[in-house]
Design an enzyme around this catalytic site. Structure first.
Site, mmCIF file in Angstrom:
data_model
loop_
_atom_site.group_PDB
_atom_site.id
_atom_site.type_symbol
_atom_site.label_atom_id
_atom_site.label_comp_id
_atom_site.label_asym_id
_atom_site.label_seq_id
_atom_site.Cartn_x
_atom_site.Cartn_y
_atom_site.Cartn_z
ATOM 1 N N ASP A 1 -23.226 -5.691 -18.536
ATOM 2 C CA ASP A 1 -22.212 -6.684 -18.179
ATOM 3 C C ASP A 1 -22.652 -7.454 -16.927
ATOM 4 O O ASP A 1 -23.260 -6.873 -16.010
ATOM 5 C CB ASP A 1 -20.897 -5.941 -17.901
ATOM 6 C CG ASP A 1 -19.806 -6.858 -17.413
ATOM 7 O OD1 ASP A 1 -19.231 -7.573 -18.226
ATOM 8 O OD2 ASP A 1 -19.564 -6.876 -16.190
ATOM 9 N N GLU B 1 -25.822 -9.372 -20.686
ATOM 10 C CA GLU B 1 -24.894 -10.500 -20.718
ATOM 11 C C GLU B 1 -25.323 -11.515 -19.675
ATOM 12 O O GLU B 1 -25.164 -11.295 -18.479
ATOM 13 C CB GLU B 1 -23.451 -10.064 -20.446
ATOM 14 C CG GLU B 1 -22.499 -11.236 -20.572
ATOM 15 C CD GLU B 1 -21.263 -11.129 -19.689
ATOM 16 O OE1 GLU B 1 -21.269 -10.311 -18.741
ATOM 17 O OE2 GLU B 1 -20.295 -11.860 -19.953
HETATM 18 O O1 LIG Z 1 -10.006 -15.699 -13.889
HETATM 19 C C1 LIG Z 1 -10.568 -14.629 -13.982
HETATM 20 N N1 LIG Z 1 -11.848 -14.407 -13.476
HETATM 21 C C2 LIG Z 1 -12.584 -15.444 -12.753
HETATM 22 C C3 LIG Z 1 -13.409 -16.273 -13.741
HETATM 23 C C4 LIG Z 1 -14.230 -15.360 -14.680
HETATM 24 O O2 LIG Z 1 -15.203 -14.648 -13.890
HETATM 25 C C5 LIG Z 1 -15.653 -13.406 -14.319
HETATM 26 C C6 LIG Z 1 -16.885 -13.278 -14.958
HETATM 27 C C7 LIG Z 1 -17.758 -14.382 -15.286
HETATM 28 C C8 LIG Z 1 -17.319 -15.484 -16.029
HETATM 29 C C9 LIG Z 1 -18.202 -16.504 -16.352
HETATM 30 C C10 LIG Z 1 -19.529 -16.444 -15.932
HETATM 31 O O3 LIG Z 1 -20.437 -17.430 -16.245
HETATM 32 C C11 LIG Z 1 -19.952 -15.338 -15.217
HETATM 33 O O4 LIG Z 1 -21.276 -15.284 -14.852
HETATM 34 C C12 LIG Z 1 -19.093 -14.306 -14.885
HETATM 35 O O5 LIG Z 1 -17.390 -12.036 -15.293
HETATM 36 C C13 LIG Z 1 -16.688 -10.900 -15.035
HETATM 37 C C14 LIG Z 1 -17.255 -9.680 -15.395
HETATM 38 C C15 LIG Z 1 -16.565 -8.499 -15.149
HETATM 39 O O6 LIG Z 1 -17.122 -7.311 -15.489
HETATM 40 C C16 LIG Z 1 -15.309 -8.519 -14.545
HETATM 41 C C17 LIG Z 1 -14.740 -9.749 -14.188
HETATM 42 O O7 LIG Z 1 -13.530 -9.775 -13.613
HETATM 43 C C18 LIG Z 1 -15.436 -10.960 -14.421
HETATM 44 C C19 LIG Z 1 -14.888 -12.253 -14.043
HETATM 45 O O8 LIG Z 1 -13.764 -12.316 -13.482
HETATM 46 C C20 LIG Z 1 -9.900 -13.460 -14.725
HETATM 47 C C21 LIG Z 1 -9.022 -12.657 -13.797
HETATM 48 C C22 LIG Z 1 -9.919 -11.497 -13.351
HETATM 49 C C23 LIG Z 1 -10.751 -11.174 -14.575
HETATM 50 N N2 LIG Z 1 -10.863 -12.496 -15.199
HETATM 51 C C24 LIG Z 1 -11.803 -12.808 -16.131
HETATM 52 O O9 LIG Z 1 -11.858 -13.962 -16.562
HETATM 53 C C25 LIG Z 1 -12.792 -11.791 -16.601
HETATM 54 C C26 LIG Z 1 -13.865 -12.250 -17.288
HETATM 55 C C27 LIG Z 1 -14.889 -11.364 -17.860
HETATM 56 C C28 LIG Z 1 -14.790 -9.980 -17.863
HETATM 57 C C29 LIG Z 1 -15.803 -9.225 -18.432
HETATM 58 C C30 LIG Z 1 -16.929 -9.841 -18.997
HETATM 59 O O10 LIG Z 1 -17.933 -9.118 -19.567
HETATM 60 C C31 LIG Z 1 -17.015 -11.250 -18.962
HETATM 61 O O11 LIG Z 1 -18.097 -11.835 -19.509
HETATM 62 C C32 LIG Z 1 -16.020 -11.996 -18.401
#
Ligand SMILES: O=C(NCCCOc1c(-c2ccc(O)c(O)c2)oc2cc(O)cc(O)c2c1=O)[C@@H]1CCCN1C(=O)/C=C/c1ccc(O)c(O)c1
Ligand SMILES: [Ca+2]
Length: 482
Positions: A193, A230
């Site tokens: 991840d 990822e």
């Molecule tokens: O708005 C949010 N997050 C900020 C924008 C998304 O950024 C995240 C990315 C992310 C997004 C886009 C990118 O290009 C990147 O490099 C990273 O990866 C994560 C991975 C995790 O293990 C835990 C997380 O909370 C995140 C995360 O917040 C919401 C609330 C918290 C969790 N979340 C989320 O949106 C959670 C998203 C998430 C969770 C697990 C994943 O494996 C994932 O790919 C995305």
């Protein structure tokens, strides 16, 4: 690190998102083993923060509290039982490993295994981790960093998560011990991840310290774990996915984005004649492919309108193309029903996950979609298994959205996404005989419940796919003879 180590004749994994270990064990024995699935990606098995303030959102599983194997999916004993029972029926287990960070979510501080932590002090006694195990000085990733600053993307915090320093010996030891514990229990590999947020040089060292796969679970001796990283990279960012392909496979997000576009008619299907690296995709052996995943099916992550179970007809078309085409290592998403993009899995009032109900027609209930139980999808898993490494030949198209191709001598598929009927005499590359179309029905003794196709001695057949047919494709393969 690029070999999934599937049992012979199997090719495709399914992400059983948020399923419990006991339910996965049963699903391996009653469905995935008999239907020829190669493996299961499971939700993170390590203890995560309990977030009631957001009503147990799906992403609480990505807020690590420790590496103890206690979550809403089950405990260590249930985990070991699942891996043993799935391996026994030829279905591998791949673990979603969150090794970039620990939780830092403000409002709560108890984990699914009862562990507590003090985020403000970077203190996680259940691992243990302390302040020196995290990157400093403290900084938070800004959206402009993704474009301008590869160093900050790795060393600063992702949305409130405490950023581990994988360059230190203690962090490497804690991560390697966690992953080797899982390998010893019989898993076949890992989804890494947020790999984009870690240095490839650190990851290489961690991967090289992992044990060989456990031969007691049927793996050949010396087998290395399958690693798929990822890396959300649609181009234009400071971090490139090409930094990660030397050390493992990479999630190919362009794959699902482009096919979602093509099967929604933003691109004509005829342009898929050279699908693969000419489209800017990774080398086939480096690519973990999928249409949608747990993140982008909710509109997060890799933007663009990704096809999901909610647009069933084009989704099944895109999935069928993914499984019929020789490119990449495909993964199917298996979802729970959601409207709210934050919502977690179906649960009772005390927060226990509700098991999927299995209906008499083999579909799921209780709020679970079970795309992997849709006939058009599981039939194409068999198609891919039968096709093996048969080459792509005899591409045909009508200059628009009607296409067809062979997996030489093993299978044939045709698509019609135009608003008029497809009715053509086409080369199927199959031995003469009558075949059941595995999309509109299946073989039933000597009959077909769906379309029946007669292939002549020249390999040609009349192929008909109406523009208003229930599904937009027709597929036949060796073994689907009526
Ligand atoms: O708005 C949010 N997050 C900020 C924008 C998304 O950024 C995240 C990315 C992310 C997004 C886009 C990118 O290009 C990147 O490099 C990273 O990866 C994560 C991975 C995790 O293990 C835990 C997380 O909370 C995140 C995360 O917040 C919401 C609330 C918290 C969790 N979340 C989320 O949106 C959670 C998203 C998430 C969770 C697990 C994943 O494996 C994932 O790919 C995305
Ligand atoms: Ca990091």
């Amino acid at each position: 690190y690029k070999n999934p180590h599937y049992a012979p004749g199997r090719t495709t994994m399914v992400h059983l998102f948020e399923w419990k270990w006991d339910d996965i064990a049963v699903e391996c024995e009653r469905w995935l083993g008999p239907r020829g699935f190669g493996g299961v990606q499971i939700s993170p098995p390590n203890e995560n923060l309990i977030i009631w303030s957001r009503n147990r959102p799906w992403w609480e599983r990505y807020q690590p509290m420790s590496y103890r194997l206690i979550t809403r999916s089950g405990n260590e004993q249930q985990f070991a039982n699942m891996v043993r029972r799935c391996n026994n029926v030829g279905v591998r287990i791949y673990v979603d490993a969150i090794i970039n960070h620990m939780t830092g979510h403000a409002e709560e501080n108890v984990g699914t295994g009862g562990s507590t932590a003090n985020f403000g002090e970077w203190h996680y006694p259940a691992v243990p981790y302390g302040r020196n195990d995290f990157n400093w000085p403290h900084c938070v990733i800004d959206s402009s960093d993704y474009v301008n600053d590869a160093h900050r993307v790795r060393n600063c915090e992702l949305s409130g998560l405490k950023d581990l320093n994988q360059a230190t010996e203690h962090v490497r030891r804690m991560i390697v011990n966690y992953m080797n514990h899982l390998i010893n229990l019989g898993v076949a590999g890992f989804r890494i991840d947020a790999a984009k947020h870690m240095w490839p040089s650190d990851l290489r060292i961690i991967y090289n310290r992992l044990n060989n796969l456990n031969t007691a679970h049927g793996f050949p001796s010396g087998a290395r774990p399958y690693i798929y990283q990822e890396v959300i990279d649609l181009g234009g960012e400071a971090v490139s996915r090409n930094e990660y392909t030397p050390i493992g496979a990479v999630t190919e997000f362009k794959f699902g984005l482009e096919l979602s576009g093509a099967f929604q008619r933003n691109n004509q299907l005829r342009w898929l004649v050279n699908w693969g690296t000419p489209w800017g995709l990774l080398a086939s052996n480096d690519a973990l492919t999928f249409i949608d995943n747990h993140d982008n099916q909710r509109g997060h992550g890799a933007g663009g309108n990704i096809l999901t179970y909610k647009q069933a007809r084009p989704y099944k078309g895109a999935i069928a193309f993914m499984l019929a085409h020789a490119y990449g290592f495909p993964q199917l998403m298996s979802s729970f029903v959601f409207d709210d993009t934050e919502a977690g899995p179906p649960m009772d009032r005390s927060g226990n996950i509700i098991s999927p109900a299995i209906n008499s027609d083999n579909t799921c209930g209780n709020g679970w979609v079970c795309e992997h139980r849709w006939r058009q999808i599981y039939s194409m898993v068999v198609f891919r298994n039968v096709a093996g490494n048969a080459p792509m030949t005899n591409w045909w198209d009508n200059g628009s959205n009607q296409i067809a191709f062979c997996r030489q001598g093993r299978g044939f598929i045709a698509f019609n996404n135009d608003s008029w009927n497809l009715n053509q005499n086409l080369q199927t590359c199959l031995p003469a005989g009558t075949y059941c179309d595995v999309i509109s029905g299946q073989r039933n003794g000597n009959n077909c419940t769906g379309k029946r196709i007669t292939v002549g001695n020249d390999g040609r057949a009349i192929i008909s796919v109406g523009s208003n047919d229930y599904d937009m494709m027709l597929a036949i393969h060796v073994g689907s003879e009526s």
